[in-house]
Enzyme design. Structure first.
Site, PDB file in Angstrom:
ATOM      1  N   ASN A  84      -0.186  -8.819 -12.359  1.00 56.91           N
ATOM      2  CA  ASN A  84      -0.955  -8.137 -13.552  1.00 56.91           C
ATOM      3  C   ASN A  84      -1.343  -6.755 -13.271  1.00 56.91           C
ATOM      4  O   ASN A  84      -2.138  -6.203 -13.959  1.00 56.91           O
ATOM      5  CB  ASN A  84      -2.057  -8.992 -14.295  1.00 56.91           C
ATOM      6  CG  ASN A  84      -2.883  -9.260 -13.040  1.00 56.91           C
ATOM      7  OD1 ASN A  84      -3.012  -8.687 -11.995  1.00 56.91           O
ATOM      8  ND2 ASN A  84      -3.924 -10.074 -13.259  1.00 56.91           N
ATOM      9  N   HIS A 136      -3.278  -5.974 -10.614  1.00 59.83           N
ATOM     10  CA  HIS A 136      -4.441  -5.522  -9.999  1.00 59.83           C
ATOM     11  C   HIS A 136      -4.103  -5.153  -8.554  1.00 59.83           C
ATOM     12  O   HIS A 136      -3.116  -5.176  -7.916  1.00 59.83           O
ATOM     13  CB  HIS A 136      -5.143  -6.969  -9.878  1.00 59.83           C
ATOM     14  CG  HIS A 136      -4.614  -8.172  -8.961  1.00 59.83           C
ATOM     15  ND1 HIS A 136      -4.842  -9.288  -9.250  1.00 59.83           N
ATOM     16  CD2 HIS A 136      -4.068  -8.155  -7.911  1.00 59.83           C
ATOM     17  CE1 HIS A 136      -4.284 -10.186  -8.231  1.00 59.83           C
ATOM     18  NE2 HIS A 136      -3.670  -9.414  -7.354  1.00 59.83           N
ATOM     19  N   ASP A 188     -11.186  -7.639   0.182  1.00 61.42           N
ATOM     20  CA  ASP A 188     -11.858  -8.867  -0.984  1.00 61.42           C
ATOM     21  C   ASP A 188     -11.994 -10.146  -0.062  1.00 61.42           C
ATOM     22  O   ASP A 188     -11.381 -10.204   0.792  1.00 61.42           O
ATOM     23  CB  ASP A 188     -11.014  -9.187  -2.119  1.00 61.42           C
ATOM     24  CG  ASP A 188      -9.574  -9.074  -1.954  1.00 61.42           C
ATOM     25  OD1 ASP A 188      -9.154  -9.266  -0.742  1.00 61.42           O
ATOM     26  OD2 ASP A 188      -8.916  -8.923  -2.954  1.00 61.42           O
ATOM     27  N   GLU A 226      -8.820  -6.840 -11.607  1.00 63.29           N
ATOM     28  CA  GLU A 226      -8.045  -7.164 -12.652  1.00 63.29           C
ATOM     29  C   GLU A 226      -8.159  -6.286 -13.876  1.00 63.29           C
ATOM     30  O   GLU A 226      -8.823  -5.353 -13.946  1.00 63.29           O
ATOM     31  CB  GLU A 226      -8.709  -8.748 -13.120  1.00 63.29           C
ATOM     32  CG  GLU A 226      -8.671  -9.740 -11.893  1.00 63.29           C
ATOM     33  CD  GLU A 226      -7.423 -10.483 -11.658  1.00 63.29           C
ATOM     34  OE1 GLU A 226      -6.439  -9.887 -11.647  1.00 63.29           O
ATOM     35  OE2 GLU A 226      -7.375 -11.497 -11.440  1.00 63.29           O
TER      36      GLU A 226
HETATM   37  P1  PGA Z   1       1.047 -10.859  -2.812  1.00 63.44           P
HETATM   38  O1  PGA Z   1      -0.248 -10.625  -3.483  1.00 63.44           O
HETATM   39  O2  PGA Z   1       0.916 -10.070  -1.661  1.00 63.44           O
HETATM   40  O3  PGA Z   1       0.681 -12.260  -2.422  1.00 63.44           O
HETATM   41  O4  PGA Z   1       2.185 -10.826  -3.817  1.00 63.44           O
HETATM   42  C1  PGA Z   1      -0.748  -9.259  -4.036  1.00 63.44           C
HETATM   43  C2  PGA Z   1      -1.921  -8.847  -4.743  1.00 63.44           C
HETATM   44  O5  PGA Z   1      -2.269 -10.006  -5.522  1.00 63.44           O
HETATM   45  O6  PGA Z   1      -2.493  -8.275  -4.492  1.00 63.44           O
END
Ligand code: PGA
Length: 249
Positions: free
Chosen positions: A136, A138, A67, A143
């Site tokens: 959450n 995702h 992304d 999301e």
């Molecule tokens: P993080 O993010 O590795 O910073 O915990 C993971 C994500 O949001 O997919």
């Protein structure tokens, strides 16, 4: 699904790196899907070290990032382009022409999504995709509520995600409200997936995503349907999971 529980973050990162290294040794022209975030940092350090020690080479590897924020210049210090450059690409022998991101600056973001999916297809799909997981549930920026058939597309970020990622921006309000992300269908097409999770705060979602109902409210739960999924969890992120099925892992 194979689940590996590592004793700490370093062990999780080393295990993940070993799998990527094995893949690259088997197929020098591997097409990788890559995440940003704090979770893969240790993996990237291990890969950079392996490349420096000439155990592996990225000369023929292609990478597709999951992304990118909408509207941020590639050169913006908070863009995912910059993140990947600073955390991995500067330290490996990958060719710039083999690095791909969804175009968050495209005039027509809808078209940019479709273009990214065709580009992945043109490169014969992703051999191995590494994923993190959001609080959450995702994956990428898919999301809760994302359609399981979704392709690469423009999405709005949830407040919880914006709060979690605000640390990467000088001012929280600088953080874009939209991003372009590989879709869930795009993700599920990868031939192999490695899901990484670290930290106690991910534990409840890890359990829900891997053992709960497959539901749009926990997008990562779709991974239960993937034919070649390896989950590598730091001990703390596996706390709730182990409480459910202590003998299976
Ligand atoms: P993080 O993010 O590795 O910073 O915990 C993971 C994500 O949001 O997919």
């Amino acid at each position: 699904m194979k689940i590996i529980i590592a004793k700490n973050y370093q062990a999780m990162s080393k295990l993940a790196a070993d799998l990527v290294i094995r893949e690259l040794k088997e197929k020098r022209q591997t097409t990788l899907g890559l995440p940003t975030g704090s979770t893969p940092l240790g993996l990237y350090k291990n890969l950079a070290k392996a490349c420096l020690g000439e155990k592996i080479s990225f000369k023929e590897v292609k990478t597709f990032n999951l992304d990118e924020y909408a509207g941020l210049a590639k050169t913006d210090g908070s863009s995912y382009h910059s993140f990947m450059q600073n955390k991995l690409f500067n330290f490996i022998d990958i060719k710039a022409k083999n690095i791909f991101f969804p175009d968050g600056q495209a005039k027509n973001l809808r078209q940019a999504g479709a273009k990214y999916d065709s580009l992945i297809k043109k490169h014969h799909g992703l051999d191995l995709l590494i994923l993190g997981i959001g609080l959450n549930g995702h994956i990428g920026f898919n999301e809760p509520g994302s359609d399981f058939n979704s392709k690469t597309r423009i999405v709005s970020l949830k407040e919880q995600t914006r709060r979690a990622n605000a640390k990467y921006f000088a001012k929280a309000e600088d953080m874009p409200r939209q991003a372009i992300t590989m879709g869930l269908a795009t993700i599920m097409k990868a031939r192999k997936i490695i899901l990484l999770a670290a930290g106690a705060k991910k534990s409840a979602m890890v359990k829900q995503a891997l053992t709960g109902k497959i539901t749009k409210s926990a997008p990562a739960s779709i991974l239960q349907n993937h034919k070649n999924l390896t989950v590598i969890l730091e001990n703390k992120a596996a706390k709730d999971l182990m409480a459910v099925k202590p003998h299976n892992y």
